[in-house]
Design a protein around this motif. Structure first.
Motif, PDB file in Angstrom:
ATOM      1  N   LYS A 329       0.822  -1.204   0.047  1.00 31.95           N
ATOM      2  CA  LYS A 329       0.012   0.201   0.000  1.00 31.95           C
ATOM      3  C   LYS A 329       0.741   1.439   0.103  1.00 31.95           C
ATOM      4  N   ASP A 330       2.332   1.170   0.167  1.00 32.19           N
ATOM      5  CA  ASP A 330       3.083   2.398   0.141  1.00 32.19           C
ATOM      6  C   ASP A 330       3.298   2.769  -1.075  1.00 32.19           C
ATOM      7  N   LYS A 331       2.812   4.082  -1.523  1.00 35.03           N
ATOM      8  CA  LYS A 331       2.899   4.586  -2.695  1.00 35.03           C
ATOM      9  C   LYS A 331       4.189   4.748  -3.427  1.00 35.03           C
ATOM     10  N   SER A 332       5.051   4.695  -2.522  1.00 32.62           N
ATOM     11  CA  SER A 332       6.552   4.936  -3.007  1.00 32.62           C
ATOM     12  C   SER A 332       6.970   3.871  -3.801  1.00 32.62           C
ATOM     13  N   CYS A 333       6.500   2.653  -3.568  1.00 35.39           N
ATOM     14  CA  CYS A 333       6.626   1.310  -4.305  1.00 35.39           C
ATOM     15  C   CYS A 333       6.423   1.531  -5.788  1.00 35.39           C
ATOM     16  N   ILE A 334       5.376   2.377  -6.123  1.00 33.68           N
ATOM     17  CA  ILE A 334       5.035   2.462  -7.477  1.00 33.68           C
ATOM     18  C   ILE A 334       6.158   3.213  -8.166  1.00 33.68           C
ATOM     19  N   ARG A 335       6.771   2.629  -9.137  1.00 34.43           N
ATOM     20  CA  ARG A 335       7.888   3.171  -9.863  1.00 34.43           C
ATOM     21  C   ARG A 335       7.624   3.066 -11.253  1.00 34.43           C
ATOM     22  N   PHE A 336       8.532   3.989 -12.055  1.00 31.80           N
ATOM     23  CA  PHE A 336       8.268   3.570 -13.545  1.00 31.80           C
ATOM     24  C   PHE A 336       9.823   3.476 -14.261  1.00 31.80           C
ATOM     25  N   MET A 337       9.500   2.106 -14.906  1.00 35.93           N
ATOM     26  CA  MET A 337      10.942   1.326 -15.474  1.00 35.93           C
ATOM     27  C   MET A 337      10.937   1.854 -16.881  1.00 35.93           C
ATOM     28  N   ARG A 338      11.787   2.743 -17.357  1.00 33.68           N
ATOM     29  CA  ARG A 338      11.647   3.185 -18.498  1.00 33.68           C
ATOM     30  C   ARG A 338      11.783   2.332 -19.787  1.00 33.68           C
ATOM     31  N   SER A 339      12.996   1.429 -19.518  1.00 33.74           N
ATOM     32  CA  SER A 339      13.647   0.603 -20.165  1.00 33.74           C
ATOM     33  C   SER A 339      14.391  -0.548 -19.838  1.00 33.74           C
ATOM     34  N   ILE A 340      14.587  -1.718 -20.151  1.00 30.22           N
ATOM     35  CA  ILE A 340      15.388  -2.620 -19.966  1.00 30.22           C
ATOM     36  C   ILE A 340      15.995  -3.371 -21.450  1.00 30.22           C
ATOM     37  N   GLU A 341      17.223  -3.266 -21.681  1.00 32.40           N
ATOM     38  CA  GLU A 341      17.970  -3.549 -22.780  1.00 32.40           C
ATOM     39  C   GLU A 341      18.855  -4.810 -22.642  1.00 32.40           C
ATOM     40  N   VAL A 342      18.743  -5.971 -23.160  1.00 30.87           N
ATOM     41  CA  VAL A 342      19.434  -7.139 -23.038  1.00 30.87           C
ATOM     42  C   VAL A 342      20.582  -6.930 -24.172  1.00 30.87           C
ATOM     43  N   ALA A 343      21.725  -6.911 -23.917  1.00 29.00           N
ATOM     44  CA  ALA A 343      22.644  -7.004 -25.200  1.00 29.00           C
ATOM     45  C   ALA A 343      22.841  -8.755 -25.577  1.00 29.00           C
ATOM     46  N   ASP A 344      23.544  -8.763 -26.783  1.00 29.96           N
ATOM     47  CA  ASP A 344      23.759  -9.992 -26.983  1.00 29.96           C
ATOM     48  C   ASP A 344      25.030 -10.541 -26.179  1.00 29.96           C
ATOM     49  N   PRO A 345      25.170 -11.685 -25.888  1.00 29.81           N
ATOM     50  CA  PRO A 345      26.290 -12.587 -25.301  1.00 29.81           C
ATOM     51  C   PRO A 345      27.664 -11.897 -25.768  1.00 29.81           C
ATOM     52  N   VAL A 346      28.559 -11.788 -24.947  1.00 26.27           N
ATOM     53  CA  VAL A 346      30.026 -11.533 -25.587  1.00 26.27           C
ATOM     54  C   VAL A 346      30.882 -12.403 -24.600  1.00 26.27           C
ATOM     55  N   VAL A 347      31.949 -13.110 -25.378  1.00 29.88           N
ATOM     56  CA  VAL A 347      32.738 -13.960 -24.769  1.00 29.88           C
ATOM     57  C   VAL A 347      34.276 -13.233 -24.470  1.00 29.88           C
ATOM     58  N   TYR A 348      34.446 -13.344 -23.137  1.00 30.57           N
ATOM     59  CA  TYR A 348      35.571 -12.738 -22.596  1.00 30.57           C
ATOM     60  C   TYR A 348      36.375 -14.017 -21.861  1.00 30.57           C
ATOM     61  N   GLY A 349      37.587 -14.336 -22.488  1.00 26.88           N
ATOM     62  CA  GLY A 349      38.489 -15.403 -21.789  1.00 26.88           C
ATOM     63  C   GLY A 349      37.706 -16.741 -22.269  1.00 26.88           C
ATOM     64  N   GLU A 350      37.495 -17.289 -21.091  1.00 25.12           N
ATOM     65  CA  GLU A 350      36.574 -18.688 -21.303  1.00 25.12           C
ATOM     66  C   GLU A 350      35.178 -18.376 -21.273  1.00 25.12           C
ATOM     67  N   THR A 351      34.748 -17.252 -20.801  1.00 23.25           N
ATOM     68  CA  THR A 351      33.251 -17.389 -20.090  1.00 23.25           C
ATOM     69  C   THR A 351      32.459 -16.410 -21.146  1.00 23.25           C
ATOM     70  N   GLU A 352      31.269 -16.989 -21.179  1.00 19.39           N
ATOM     71  CA  GLU A 352      30.355 -15.754 -22.079  1.00 19.39           C
ATOM     72  C   GLU A 352      29.741 -14.922 -21.034  1.00 19.39           C
ATOM     73  N   TRP A 353      29.367 -13.685 -21.453  1.00 17.46           N
ATOM     74  CA  TRP A 353      28.720 -12.511 -20.471  1.00 17.46           C
ATOM     75  C   TRP A 353      27.733 -12.116 -21.261  1.00 17.46           C
ATOM     76  N   VAL A 354      26.371 -11.856 -20.317  1.00 13.50           N
ATOM     77  CA  VAL A 354      25.260 -11.022 -20.624  1.00 13.50           C
ATOM     78  C   VAL A 354      25.168  -9.839 -19.846  1.00 13.50           C
ATOM     79  N   SER A 355      24.841  -8.588 -20.653  1.00  8.26           N
ATOM     80  CA  SER A 355      24.796  -7.271 -20.153  1.00  8.26           C
ATOM     81  C   SER A 355      23.324  -6.749 -20.068  1.00  8.26           C
ATOM     82  N   VAL A 356      22.964  -6.478 -19.086  1.00  6.89           N
ATOM     83  CA  VAL A 356      21.553  -5.878 -19.132  1.00  6.89           C
ATOM     84  C   VAL A 356      21.740  -4.400 -18.664  1.00  6.89           C
TER      85      VAL A 356
END
Length: 563
Positions: A329-356
């Motif tokens: 019921k706390d009105k401060s919990c109502i927030r606006f998320m403008r955008s969420i962008e998930v980039a294509d995975p990229v390999v660094y060393g042995e591991t593949e990473w995902v960036s959000v």
């Protein structure tokens, strides 16, 4: 008034009235002819008055020419005859926190005695970036190594903050757009304060300040702002990046607690074992599994599915399940998320990473990642990953915005990066003002724009942030430890995950009701710096269940913790 012997009394003449005689008056009397004390006034009472000249006991009358007191002139009040503005200008040194000019001493050269010339201060916005490793957060703290402490000391050494204000940053109205906790990095953050920008002998203020700063803290630029500008209140939104190894998208290992809780109870609905685990020997160790995980690559379908879950968080929602200490019921919990962008995975060393990349309003406690400033992001990313890897239907995310309270764990803090704060509203206001003036006008203001420094920021991120995060995860696989700690949990707190797509009663948390076998998150996942060999020693250290954190905080404290 004529005073005769024997006529004085306490009701007729008070001790304070004796003090109205001056020393000049007394010089006309001989030492043997002094005014006696009036009757009823003792020597002690007389001494309590302002008149301190000794009085003889001889009852001699006053000389005729001095028998009547002349009216005494009251001393002129301080600043009499001057306007208030002129008086304040002359007494400017008396304001709080400034040093008064010392008197000139004989034998001391004038350069040493002269007070440093006061240079005008202007409200400015400093655009900075930093690697938070080794620092105890962003905000100034007494006797602690923080980003603002280091920055402020550099500004004092350069002369952008005067010695008069060097003892207290509050005097220059310092404020920051986003708080970060110990070890958290920022490619961009903004600090507002009153600066001396025209310093004799300093043609390039930014370059000079960077010379005084360690290489892990950089000033990108500064801009003059309105006098009323305050970084935190003027900030419209913030961008954060969270990056993680793509192997976290793999489903839970068969026969683990998470696997048993999320597979369908009906054997006929049981999904096929993921190919990764189908090829894994039953007696494989965590180290064996990790070597194979680092070689695994997420397919287009895995990334597309994760993006679908990310999209569900965009828009205006009630994020009470992605923070702590706040009710639905706390009105401060109502927030606006403008955008969420998930980039294509990229390999660094042995591991593949995902960036959000998350772009939203001020994030609440735990919403992304760290306590206390930016942990909303951590919980959001965690739910996206856990829902994606457990074949949870998309519609469950909408239920998480509803009134029922569930437990959303937090991702490790290591993957968090504050990209930069955004000041669109402020920039629009000054753009409207700038239309009425030329760029040479002293009131012309430049917009706050981190994108103007994109090349330098990207180079800094690669050298000081991404490289260090990957170097930390290689010897100390904190992400793999985290996901294994989640998978081994066999309690009921996360039974809302899975193909059923419902929140069962046993997964709903009720305030004041103790749960059986609650999930307890390890404190080490809040750290961002690890030493190889020490992780195992800390494995037994567990935090209280995350829903209990922050319960004692008031609204003011929670608001201050927003990032």
């Amino acid at each position: 008034m004529e005073i005769k012997p024997g006529e004085g009394s306490s009701s007729q003449l008070s001790p304070s009235s004796l003090g109205k005689h001056t020393l000049e008056d007394n010089k006309t009397y001989s030492s043997s002819k002094r005014v006696p004390p009036p009757e009823g006034i003792s020597g002690e009472a007389e001494a309590g008055g302002q008149h301190t000249t000794a009085v003889d006991s001889t009852d001699a009358p006053l000389p005729e020419e001095k028998a009547t007191d002349a009216p005494k002139k009251k001393p002129a009040k301080k600043g009499a005859g001057k306007s208030r503005k002129a008086w304040k200008a002359e007494n400017r040194d008396s304001r709080r926190g400034t040093r008064r000019e010392k008197p000139v001493e004989e034998g001391v050269e004038g350069d040493e005695q002269a007070k440093t010339e006061r240079l005008p201060k202007r409200m400015c916005a400093l655009l900075i970036g930093f690697c938070g490793e080794g620092y105890n957060g962003m905000q100034i703290q007494p006797a602690a190594k923080t980003i603002e402490n280091t920055l402020f000391d550099a500004l004092v050494r350069v002369g952008a903050v005067s010695q008069d204000n060097a003892d207290d940053p509050v005097k220059v109205k310092i404020n920051r757009a986003a708080r970060t906790d110990a070890g958290v990095h920022a490619a961009g953050n903004l600090v507002s304060l009153k600066l001396i920008i025209d310093i004799p002998g300093v043609p390039d203020l930014v370059a000079r300040v960077n010379e005084e700063l360690p290489p892990e803290i950089r000033v990108w630029s500064y801009v003059r702002t309105r006098n009323s500008f305050q970084a935190r209140s003027a900030c419209d939104s913030r961008k954060y990046t969270y990056f993680f190894p793509s192997y976290l998208l793999l489903p839970a290992k068969p026969n683990s607690g998470m696997h048993k809780n999320t597979v369908p109870s009906d054997p006929s609905e049981s999904a096929a074992v993921h190919p990764f685990w189908a090829e894994t020997p039953s007696d494989s160790t965590p180290a064996d599994d990790l070597r194979r995980k680092r070689q695994w690559r997420a397919g287009p379908g895995d990334v597309a599915k994760f993006r679908e879950f990310a999209k569900k968080f965009e828009g205006t929602h009630n994020f009470h399940n992605f923070t702590v200490g706040q009710d639905f019921k706390d009105k401060s919990c109502i927030r606006f998320m403008r955008s969420i962008e998930v980039a294509d995975p990229v390999v660094y060393g042995e591991t593949e990473w995902v960036s959000v990349l998350l772009h939203g309003q001020s994030f609440m406690l735990h919403q992304i990642v760290r306590k206390p400033a930016s942990c909303t992001q951590r919980k959001m990313i965690c739910v996206m990953i856990l829902a994606c890897r457990s074949n949870t239907p998309l519609h469950l995310i909408e239920e998480l915005f509803g009134p029922r309270r569930i437990l959303a764990p937090k991702m490790p803090a290591l993957g968090l990066l504050l990209e930069y704060p955004i000041f669109d509203s402020y920039n629009r206001k000054i753009a409207a003002d700038n239309e009425k003036m030329s760029p040479t006008d002293p009131n012309f203001r430049q917009p706050i724009d981190f994108e103007a420094h994109r090349e330098a920021i990207e180079q800094f991120k690669q050298e000081w942030i991404y490289t260090r995060v990957r170097a930390t995860e290689q010897p100390v696989p904190i992400f793999d430890e985290w996901i294994r700690s989640i998978d081994k949990y066999a309690g009921k707190d996360m039974t809302y995950l899975g193909p059923r797509g419902v929140i069962p009663p046993e997964a709903v948390m009720t305030p004041g009701v103790r749960r059986e076998n609650p999930l307890r998150e390890k404190r080490k996942f809040d750290a961002v710096k690890f030493v190889e060999g020490e992780v195992a020693a800390e494995a037994d250290e567990e935090a209280e269940a995350s829903d209990e954190e922050g319960q004692g905080l008031g609204k003011a404290e929670l608001a201050e913790m927003e990032g």
